[in-house]
Design a protein around this motif. Structure first.
Motif, PDB file in Angstrom:
ATOM      1  N   UNK A 234      -7.104  -2.774   3.917  1.00 61.72           N
ATOM      2  CA  UNK A 234      -8.496  -2.716   4.365  1.00 61.72           C
ATOM      3  C   UNK A 234      -9.314  -3.861   3.782  1.00 61.72           C
ATOM      4  N   UNK A 235      -9.156  -4.127   2.501  1.00 53.57           N
ATOM      5  CA  UNK A 235      -9.883  -5.226   1.873  1.00 53.57           C
ATOM      6  C   UNK A 235      -9.494  -6.571   2.476  1.00 53.57           C
TER       7      UNK A 235
ATOM      8  N   UNK B 141       0.837  -1.209   0.000  1.00 53.87           N
ATOM      9  CA  UNK B 141       0.000   0.000   0.000  1.00 53.87           C
ATOM     10  C   UNK B 141       0.868   1.254   0.000  1.00 53.87           C
ATOM     11  N   UNK B 142       1.924   1.233   0.803  1.00 54.81           N
ATOM     12  CA  UNK B 142       2.816   2.389   0.864  1.00 54.81           C
ATOM     13  C   UNK B 142       3.561   2.621  -0.434  1.00 54.81           C
ATOM     14  N   UNK B 143       4.016   1.541  -1.050  1.00 49.74           N
ATOM     15  CA  UNK B 143       4.755   1.652  -2.313  1.00 49.74           C
ATOM     16  C   UNK B 143       3.840   2.138  -3.436  1.00 49.74           C
ATOM     17  N   UNK B 144       2.636   1.557  -3.505  1.00 50.89           N
ATOM     18  CA  UNK B 144       1.696   1.924  -4.569  1.00 50.89           C
ATOM     19  C   UNK B 144       0.903   3.182  -4.254  1.00 50.89           C
ATOM     20  N   UNK B 145       1.011   3.662  -3.026  1.00 50.73           N
ATOM     21  CA  UNK B 145       0.275   4.856  -2.576  1.00 50.73           C
ATOM     22  C   UNK B 145      -1.216   4.700  -2.862  1.00 50.73           C
TER      23      UNK B 145
ATOM     24  N   UNK C  78      -7.238   5.329   4.402  1.00 47.30           N
ATOM     25  CA  UNK C  78      -6.947   6.147   5.570  1.00 47.30           C
ATOM     26  C   UNK C  78      -5.435   6.224   5.754  1.00 47.30           C
ATOM     27  N   UNK C  79      -4.961   7.150   6.582  1.00 48.43           N
ATOM     28  CA  UNK C  79      -3.518   7.230   6.825  1.00 48.43           C
ATOM     29  C   UNK C  79      -2.962   5.958   7.478  1.00 48.43           C
TER      30      UNK C  79
END
Length: 117
Positions: free
Chosen positions: A45-46, A29-33, A37-38
């Motif tokens: 989440x999924x 998630x961080x790599x793909x941005x 939510x923060x």
């Protein structure tokens, strides 16, 4: 899904596997941005939503293995104290022999020649 018993090994491997997947998805998630939510992105989440019911089910079956009703899972709603009580229940050994939730999975595995831990 909510019937039967789950050994400590089954519960903790399920827990470990899901933590590893959650960490990997969080990094992705961080790599793909990804949007979200923060605290967590879309993928995290999924995944959390997908394993919600199976996580509750394995927790209930773990409580059954120690001779407790699945309703004890609700104590986890109490901040800190509930989590500590559930942790204590989850680390306890299986109730020996059969109980109202079924036969002891440890004893069933020993009959088939497997080694219990």
């Amino acid at each position: 899904m909510f019937q039967g018993r789950a050994r400590r090994q089954e519960y903790w491997y399920f827990f470990l596997f899901n933590i590893v997947i959650a960490i990997a998805l969080g990094m992705l998630d961080g790599i793909l941005d990804t949007p979200g939510t923060p605290e967590s992105g879309l993928l995290s989440t999924l995944y959390s939503l997908a394993i919600l019911v199976p996580s509750i089910a394995v927790g209930v079956r773990r409580l059954h293995d120690s001779g407790r009703k699945g309703w004890w899972m609700l104590i986890g709603l109490l901040p800190l104290i509930g989590a500590l009580v559930l942790l204590y229940f989850f680390i306890q050994d299986s109730q020996p022999g059969s109980n109202e939730y079924g036969a002891n999975p440890k004893e069933n595995n020993n009959e088939s020649g497997q080694i219990s831990m």
